[in-house]
Design a protein around this motif. Structure first.
Motif, PDB file in Angstrom:
ATOM      1  N   ASN A  20      19.773  43.044 -39.316  1.00 33.08           N
ATOM      2  CA  ASN A  20      19.017  42.051 -38.556  1.00 33.08           C
ATOM      3  C   ASN A  20      19.361  42.185 -37.081  1.00 33.08           C
ATOM      4  OD1 ASN A  20      17.755  39.155 -39.991  1.00 33.08           O
ATOM      5  ND2 ASN A  20      18.510  40.836 -41.251  1.00 33.08           N
ATOM      6  N   PRO A  21      18.399  42.058 -36.190  1.00 32.07           N
ATOM      7  CA  PRO A  21      18.714  42.150 -34.759  1.00 32.07           C
ATOM      8  C   PRO A  21      19.354  40.861 -34.262  1.00 32.07           C
ATOM      9  CG  PRO A  21      16.394  41.640 -35.042  1.00 32.07           C
ATOM     10  CD  PRO A  21      16.953  41.857 -36.430  1.00 32.07           C
ATOM     11  N   PRO A  22      20.063  40.925 -33.139  1.00 26.72           N
ATOM     12  CA  PRO A  22      20.635  39.702 -32.556  1.00 26.72           C
ATOM     13  C   PRO A  22      19.531  38.763 -32.099  1.00 26.72           C
ATOM     14  CG  PRO A  22      20.857  41.549 -31.039  1.00 26.72           C
ATOM     15  CD  PRO A  22      20.358  42.115 -32.323  1.00 26.72           C
ATOM     16  N   ASP A  23      19.749  37.463 -32.259  1.00 25.59           N
ATOM     17  CA  ASP A  23      18.655  36.503 -32.056  1.00 25.59           C
ATOM     18  C   ASP A  23      18.625  35.841 -30.690  1.00 25.59           C
ATOM     19  OD1 ASP A  23      16.543  34.550 -32.953  1.00 25.59           O
ATOM     20  OD2 ASP A  23      18.180  33.153 -32.600  1.00 25.59           O
ATOM     21  N   HIS A  24      19.784  35.614 -30.073  1.00 21.28           N
ATOM     22  CA  HIS A  24      19.825  34.694 -28.935  1.00 21.28           C
ATOM     23  C   HIS A  24      18.883  35.106 -27.803  1.00 21.28           C
ATOM     24  CE1 HIS A  24      21.360  31.699 -26.178  1.00 21.28           C
ATOM     25  NE2 HIS A  24      21.542  32.645 -25.279  1.00 21.28           N
ATOM     26  N   GLY A  25      18.966  36.363 -27.367  1.00 22.80           N
ATOM     27  CA  GLY A  25      18.119  36.801 -26.264  1.00 22.80           C
ATOM     28  C   GLY A  25      16.644  36.694 -26.597  1.00 22.80           C
ATOM     29  N   ALA A  26      16.283  37.069 -27.823  1.00 26.00           N
ATOM     30  CA  ALA A  26      14.881  36.986 -28.233  1.00 26.00           C
ATOM     31  C   ALA A  26      14.402  35.544 -28.274  1.00 26.00           C
ATOM     32  CB  ALA A  26      14.703  37.640 -29.600  1.00 26.00           C
ATOM     33  N   ALA A  27      15.258  34.638 -28.721  1.00 25.70           N
ATOM     34  CA  ALA A  27      14.891  33.218 -28.744  1.00 25.70           C
ATOM     35  C   ALA A  27      14.665  32.701 -27.330  1.00 25.70           C
ATOM     36  CB  ALA A  27      15.988  32.410 -29.446  1.00 25.70           C
ATOM     37  N   VAL A  28      15.475  33.166 -26.385  1.00 25.00           N
ATOM     38  CA  VAL A  28      15.307  32.774 -24.983  1.00 25.00           C
ATOM     39  C   VAL A  28      13.970  33.280 -24.440  1.00 25.00           C
ATOM     40  CG1 VAL A  28      16.171  33.186 -22.641  1.00 25.00           C
ATOM     41  CG2 VAL A  28      17.766  32.586 -24.472  1.00 25.00           C
ATOM     42  N   VAL A  29      13.679  34.544 -24.702  1.00 28.56           N
ATOM     43  CA  VAL A  29      12.420  35.124 -24.221  1.00 28.56           C
ATOM     44  C   VAL A  29      11.231  34.384 -24.810  1.00 28.56           C
ATOM     45  CG1 VAL A  29      10.957  37.190 -24.274  1.00 28.56           C
ATOM     46  CG2 VAL A  29      13.394  37.393 -23.765  1.00 28.56           C
ATOM     47  N   ALA A  30      11.270  34.097 -26.109  1.00 30.48           N
ATOM     48  CA  ALA A  30      10.172  33.382 -26.750  1.00 30.48           C
ATOM     49  C   ALA A  30      10.012  31.983 -26.175  1.00 30.48           C
ATOM     50  CB  ALA A  30      10.401  33.321 -28.257  1.00 30.48           C
ATOM     51  N   GLU A  31      11.123  31.333 -25.894  1.00 26.36           N
ATOM     52  CA  GLU A  31      11.065  29.992 -25.307  1.00 26.36           C
ATOM     53  C   GLU A  31      10.405  30.027 -23.935  1.00 26.36           C
ATOM     54  OE1 GLU A  31      11.605  25.966 -25.874  1.00 26.36           O
ATOM     55  OE2 GLU A  31      12.161  27.574 -27.270  1.00 26.36           O
ATOM     56  N   ILE A  32      10.719  31.056 -23.160  1.00 26.82           N
ATOM     57  CA  ILE A  32      10.148  31.168 -21.808  1.00 26.82           C
ATOM     58  C   ILE A  32       8.663  31.527 -21.857  1.00 26.82           C
ATOM     59  CG2 ILE A  32      10.189  32.558 -19.688  1.00 26.82           C
ATOM     60  CD1 ILE A  32      13.252  32.776 -20.090  1.00 26.82           C
ATOM     61  N   LEU A  33       8.337  32.556 -22.628  1.00 24.36           N
ATOM     62  CA  LEU A  33       6.945  33.017 -22.660  1.00 24.36           C
ATOM     63  C   LEU A  33       6.035  32.027 -23.372  1.00 24.36           C
ATOM     64  CD1 LEU A  33       7.381  36.835 -23.415  1.00 24.36           C
ATOM     65  CD2 LEU A  33       7.032  35.715 -21.204  1.00 24.36           C
ATOM     66  N   GLY A  34       6.596  31.183 -24.228  1.00 22.55           N
ATOM     67  CA  GLY A  34       5.791  30.213 -24.955  1.00 22.55           C
ATOM     68  C   GLY A  34       5.652  28.871 -24.278  1.00 22.55           C
ATOM     69  N   ASP A  35       6.243  28.705 -23.105  1.00 19.85           N
ATOM     70  CA  ASP A  35       6.191  27.435 -22.379  1.00 19.85           C
ATOM     71  C   ASP A  35       5.630  27.687 -20.982  1.00 19.85           C
ATOM     72  OD1 ASP A  35       7.506  24.459 -22.214  1.00 19.85           O
ATOM     73  OD2 ASP A  35       7.741  25.514 -20.299  1.00 19.85           O
ATOM     74  N   ALA A  36       4.546  27.033 -20.631  1.00 21.22           N
ATOM     75  CA  ALA A  36       3.851  27.314 -19.372  1.00 21.22           C
ATOM     76  C   ALA A  36       4.752  27.086 -18.159  1.00 21.22           C
ATOM     77  CB  ALA A  36       2.595  26.449 -19.264  1.00 21.22           C
ATOM     78  N   GLU A  37       5.538  26.033 -18.170  1.00 22.05           N
ATOM     79  CA  GLU A  37       6.385  25.712 -17.023  1.00 22.05           C
ATOM     80  C   GLU A  37       7.516  26.728 -16.873  1.00 22.05           C
ATOM     81  OE1 GLU A  37       9.047  21.975 -15.255  1.00 22.05           O
ATOM     82  OE2 GLU A  37       7.784  21.715 -17.032  1.00 22.05           O
ATOM     83  N   LEU A  38       8.182  27.039 -17.973  1.00 20.21           N
ATOM     84  CA  LEU A  38       9.260  28.019 -17.914  1.00 20.21           C
ATOM     85  C   LEU A  38       8.723  29.403 -17.552  1.00 20.21           C
ATOM     86  CD1 LEU A  38      11.596  27.196 -20.949  1.00 20.21           C
ATOM     87  CD2 LEU A  38      12.068  26.866 -18.519  1.00 20.21           C
ATOM     88  N   LYS A  39       7.574  29.760 -18.105  1.00 23.18           N
ATOM     89  CA  LYS A  39       7.005  31.072 -17.797  1.00 23.18           C
ATOM     90  C   LYS A  39       6.645  31.178 -16.328  1.00 23.18           C
ATOM     91  CE  LYS A  39       3.475  34.424 -19.109  1.00 23.18           C
ATOM     92  NZ  LYS A  39       2.320  34.732 -19.988  1.00 23.18           N
ATOM     93  N   SER A  40       6.081  30.123 -15.760  1.00 23.34           N
ATOM     94  CA  SER A  40       5.730  30.142 -14.342  1.00 23.34           C
ATOM     95  C   SER A  40       6.965  30.332 -13.474  1.00 23.34           C
ATOM     96  CB  SER A  40       5.019  28.832 -13.976  1.00 23.34           C
ATOM     97  OG  SER A  40       4.707  28.802 -12.598  1.00 23.34           O
ATOM     98  N   LEU A  41       8.052  29.645 -13.817  1.00 19.49           N
ATOM     99  CA  LEU A  41       9.295  29.798 -13.072  1.00 19.49           C
ATOM    100  C   LEU A  41       9.823  31.215 -13.207  1.00 19.49           C
ATOM    101  CD1 LEU A  41      11.766  28.787 -11.509  1.00 19.49           C
ATOM    102  CD2 LEU A  41      12.693  27.940 -13.688  1.00 19.49           C
ATOM    103  N   TRP A  42       9.799  31.762 -14.434  1.00 20.87           N
ATOM    104  CA  TRP A  42      10.282  33.126 -14.660  1.00 20.87           C
ATOM    105  C   TRP A  42       9.454  34.149 -13.891  1.00 20.87           C
ATOM    106  CZ3 TRP A  42       7.637  37.012 -17.551  1.00 20.87           C
ATOM    107  CH2 TRP A  42       8.367  38.208 -17.673  1.00 20.87           C
ATOM    108  N   VAL A  43       8.140  34.009 -13.899  1.00 19.56           N
ATOM    109  CA  VAL A  43       7.277  34.930 -13.161  1.00 19.56           C
ATOM    110  C   VAL A  43       7.640  34.927 -11.679  1.00 19.56           C
ATOM    111  CG1 VAL A  43       4.902  35.338 -12.380  1.00 19.56           C
ATOM    112  CG2 VAL A  43       5.361  34.863 -14.796  1.00 19.56           C
TER     113      VAL A  43
END
Length: 398
Positions: free
Chosen positions: A285-308
């Motif tokens: 199984n791959p490590p989860d934490h980083g992927a969970a962070v990425v999914a949280e950012i890309l799946g949330d409009a406010e977080l994604k805008s800040l990340w962009v």
């Protein structure tokens, strides 16, 4: 004595630079070797969007159970949209699948094993030069590794040599291409040149493997995906290795994916069954934490805008450092010689500085970069561009 015949292997040259730099007591030293982004304070900080996503996960995540051989489905779906575009017809046709991996390097190992086990007899073609790990990974899995010209001794993109060689690649072989921000040279293909490569790939029935490690660091998140989307739209099958190390600052979290496009959903399912089986025997199984962070950012409009915004800040800083270094070298009579640095893309630059000059920079001026003159532009301290230019001039004109 079971270990008596085991020999010591040389250390990684780039990791060796970390130790040499750390042991250098010169307060005016420069670290242009290790491939990490550094801010104006010389720090590799955690993006604000990542910190906010981590805090949210800490409050809401309920389990640390296994996530399956392909990883977190939400991560794979959102990353595929980022790479291929939310409006990609391949997504709607269910012709795209992402397998989460321990970083982009893990994706390369997974695809290497897949080629060796499921596409027997196919060789792989790498650019000359390329990221050294490409060489070692594909050699380790037993693939025949060959090369096409990319940047020559004159430190210029050799597009004609590249195209001529690709025209002679055995039909059906795999060709590894860098989507943007070519590592280690910084020289990227133009849109017209990408079209030429595509036509050869199609006519020779080659299988493209596109390494996409620096999305957002070249010309922008959408712009950097241009070649990947061109190939995905034109060809029935494509392999893409994607990394979240740089653009999300998740270096140590080892977050990446192998994205596969196939001719139809049924064939994709066949391929994914093989990938899951291979992954089971590599890391289960791959490590989860980083992927969970990425999914949280890309799946949330406010977080994604800040990340962009944060990715764009990093991209612009690198571009400004490139221009600033050339400007600092110009009064020293070296502006034309190093003008290519401003035209290159991404973190890395093939500067054209020789191995001997690299050694002198290290020993005489505490400037650390990789042999062959590869410099991490993102490691430059903007407030000391003149000092760096003086050191380069001292070894290149002396």
């Amino acid at each position: 004595m079971h270990f008596k015949d085991i020999q010591r292997v040389p250390g990684d040259p780039i990791l060796g630079l970390i130790e040499a730099y750390a042991n250098d007591t010169n307060p005016a030293k420069f670290d242009l070797g290790v491939g990490v982004y550094k801010d104006s304070q010389g720090l590799t900080t955690i993006p604000r969007a990542v910190k906010l996503a981590e805090q949210r996960l800490a409050d809401t995540q309920l389990t640390k159970t296994y996530i399956g051989g392909h990883g977190e489905p939400r991560f794979g779906a959102l990353l595929s949209e980022m790479v291929l575009g939310t409006d990609s017809p391949l997504l709607a046709a269910r012709r795209v699948g992402a397998t989460q991996t321990p970083g982009g390097t893990g994706a390369l190992r997974l695809v290497g094993e897949f080629i060796a086990q499921c596409l027997p007899g196919k060789g792989i073609w790498l650019s000359d030069p390329t990221w050294p790990i490409h060489e070692s990974i594909f050699n380790k899995v037993g693939l025949k590794v060959s090369h096409y010209p990319y940047v020559g001794a004159d430190n210029r993109l050799n597009i004609e040599g590249m195209l001529d060689t690709l025209r002679q690649v055995p039909e059906g072989d795999v060709v590894l291409l860098h989507a943007c921000c070519h590592n280690p040279t910084g020289f990227d293909l133009s849109h017209e040149q990408w079209q030429q490569v595509l036509e050869i790939v199609r006519s020779r029935n080659l299988l493209p493997l596109i390494d996409f490690a620096y999305q957002g660091f070249g010309d922008g998140l959408e712009q950097d995906a241009w070649a990947v989307r061109l190939f995905a739209a034109a060809l029935p099958e494509l392999l893409i290795t994607s990394s979240c190390s740089k653009n999300f600052g998740l270096y140590r979290e080892r977050t990446g994916a192998l994205i596969v496009t196939a001719g139809d959903a049924e064939k994709l399912a066949d391929v994914r069954s093989q990938l899951a089986n291979i992954a089971r025997n590599l890391w289960s199984n791959p490590p989860d934490h980083g992927a969970a962070v990425v999914a949280e950012i890309l799946g949330d409009a406010e977080l994604k805008s800040l990340w962009v915004e944060e990715v764009e800040e990093m991209r612009q800083r690198i571009a400004q450092l490139r221009i600033g270094l050339v400007e600092a070298l110009t009064p020293l009579g070296l502006g034309e010689r190093f003008a290519h640095i401003a035209r290159q893309r991404g973190m890395f630059s093939y500067t054209g500085i020789s191995d001997e000059q690299v050694a002198r920079l290290r020993h005489e001026h505490s400037v650390y970069m990789v042999n062959a003159g590869r410099a991490n532009i993102a490691g430059i301290d903007a407030s000391r561009l003149d000092q760096l230019a003086q050191a380069i001039a001292a070894v290149c004109k002396g």
